[in-house]
Enzyme design. Structure first.
Site, short mmCIF file in Angstrom:
data_model
loop_
_atom_site.label_atom_id
_atom_site.label_comp_id
_atom_site.label_asym_id
_atom_site.label_seq_id
_atom_site.Cartn_x
_atom_site.Cartn_y
_atom_site.Cartn_z
N SER A 93 0.93 -1.20 0.06
CA SER A 93 0.04 -0.01 0.07
C SER A 93 0.88 1.28 -0.08
O SER A 93 1.98 1.08 -0.35
CB SER A 93 -0.92 -0.03 1.32
OG SER A 93 -1.87 0.87 1.26
N ASN A 94 0.46 2.46 0.26
CA ASN A 94 1.04 3.58 0.49
C ASN A 94 0.51 4.44 1.60
O ASN A 94 -0.39 4.28 2.48
CB ASN A 94 1.17 4.20 -0.81
CG ASN A 94 -0.45 4.65 -1.18
OD1 ASN A 94 -0.90 5.53 -0.60
ND2 ASN A 94 -0.87 4.16 -2.36
N ARG A 95 1.20 5.67 1.94
CA ARG A 95 1.21 6.50 2.91
C ARG A 95 -0.02 7.56 2.93
O ARG A 95 -0.30 8.38 3.74
CB ARG A 95 2.18 7.21 3.35
CG ARG A 95 3.38 6.29 3.94
CD ARG A 95 4.59 7.14 4.28
NE ARG A 95 5.82 6.12 4.32
CZ ARG A 95 5.90 5.45 5.60
NH1 ARG A 95 5.04 5.14 6.19
NH2 ARG A 95 7.14 4.63 5.22
#
Ligand code: C5P
Length: 220
Positions: free
Chosen positions: A29-31
């Site tokens: 995923s990402n932030r």
């Protein structure tokens, strides 16, 4: 629904990150916090719009007054957006993972001594480009985002043309701007009329100003 300038208008928003599974317990995923997309949805609801909010697993709670569609992967996000059409406008604020794991394992991958797993990737659909380039039923206003660290305007202008959207909201996310996870945002609106530089302001203010501009555009 409030009796504002967007009464009777249906707007689809994507927000938050996507999660791409590796196996049943792991993902990539990402932030993205979902803060800016959530603020935009809230501002559009406040102007009376009917909002379909397609959200990945975000840090911030979803806004009130929207039709909430929770998804995890980019492909689910595309399906949800397509299912939400027709719409008067679409705003793509999500941080969609560019790649997914090509072959998701159906059971948990086991740690084996001396053996490291290798992941291979497949490209995810580009939701903004797909919707922007629809030949039938394209929302009359499609807004994308561009988070850039260098040559913000040039890169965002090229992105607008490449994807085929109407506006790009470009922001400088280079280290030191504090945009990621921060309260403020400095954005530039890129359209066929050129570049508009907005001063640094809170994400809620960016959202309100963008919602006003969307209302103006849909009014014609
Ligand atoms: O290409 P890039 O990821 O920089 O483009 C950002 C814009 O495109 C954002 O509006 C984002 O929501 C959208 N996007 C998308 N689907 C993707 C990748 C990006 O809708 N797979």
């Amino acid at each position: 629904l409030s009796d504002g300038p967007l009464k009777g208008k249906r707007i689809v928003i994507t927000s938050g990150p996507t999660q791409e599974p590796i196996d049943p317990v792991r993902y990539i995923s990402n932030r993205s916090s979902g803060a800016q997309g959530t603020a935009i949805a809230r501002a559009l609801v406040a102007l009376g719009a009917e909002v379909v909010f397609v959200s990945g697993p975000a840090d911030v709670p979803p806004p009130e007054g929207v039709q909430l569609v929770r998804i995890e992967t980019a492909r689910q996000m595309l399906d949800a957006v397509q299912a939400a059409l027709p719409a008067d406008a679409a705003v793509f604020a999500a941080a969609v993972a560019d790649w997914r794991v090509a072959q998701e394992a159906t059971s948990k991958m086991k740690k084996e001594k001396g053996a490291l797993p290798t992941l291979s990737f497949a490209e995810n659909p580009d939701i903004l480009a797909t919707i922007s380039q629809m030949t039938e039923g394209r929302p009359p206003l499609v807004v994308g985002f561009a988070a850039e660290t260098d040559d913000v305007i040039a890169n965002a202008t090229a992105k607008r043309l490449r994807k085929g959207c109407d506006w790009i909201v470009a922001n400088d996310v280079s280290v030191g701007t504090g945009t990621f996870g921060g309260a403020d945002n400095t954005v530039h609106i890129i359209s066929d009329r050129g570049v508009e530089d907005w001063p640094k302001m809170g994400k809620a203010q960016v959202a309100e100003r963008l919602a006003d501009r969307i209302a103006g555009a849909l009014r014609g």
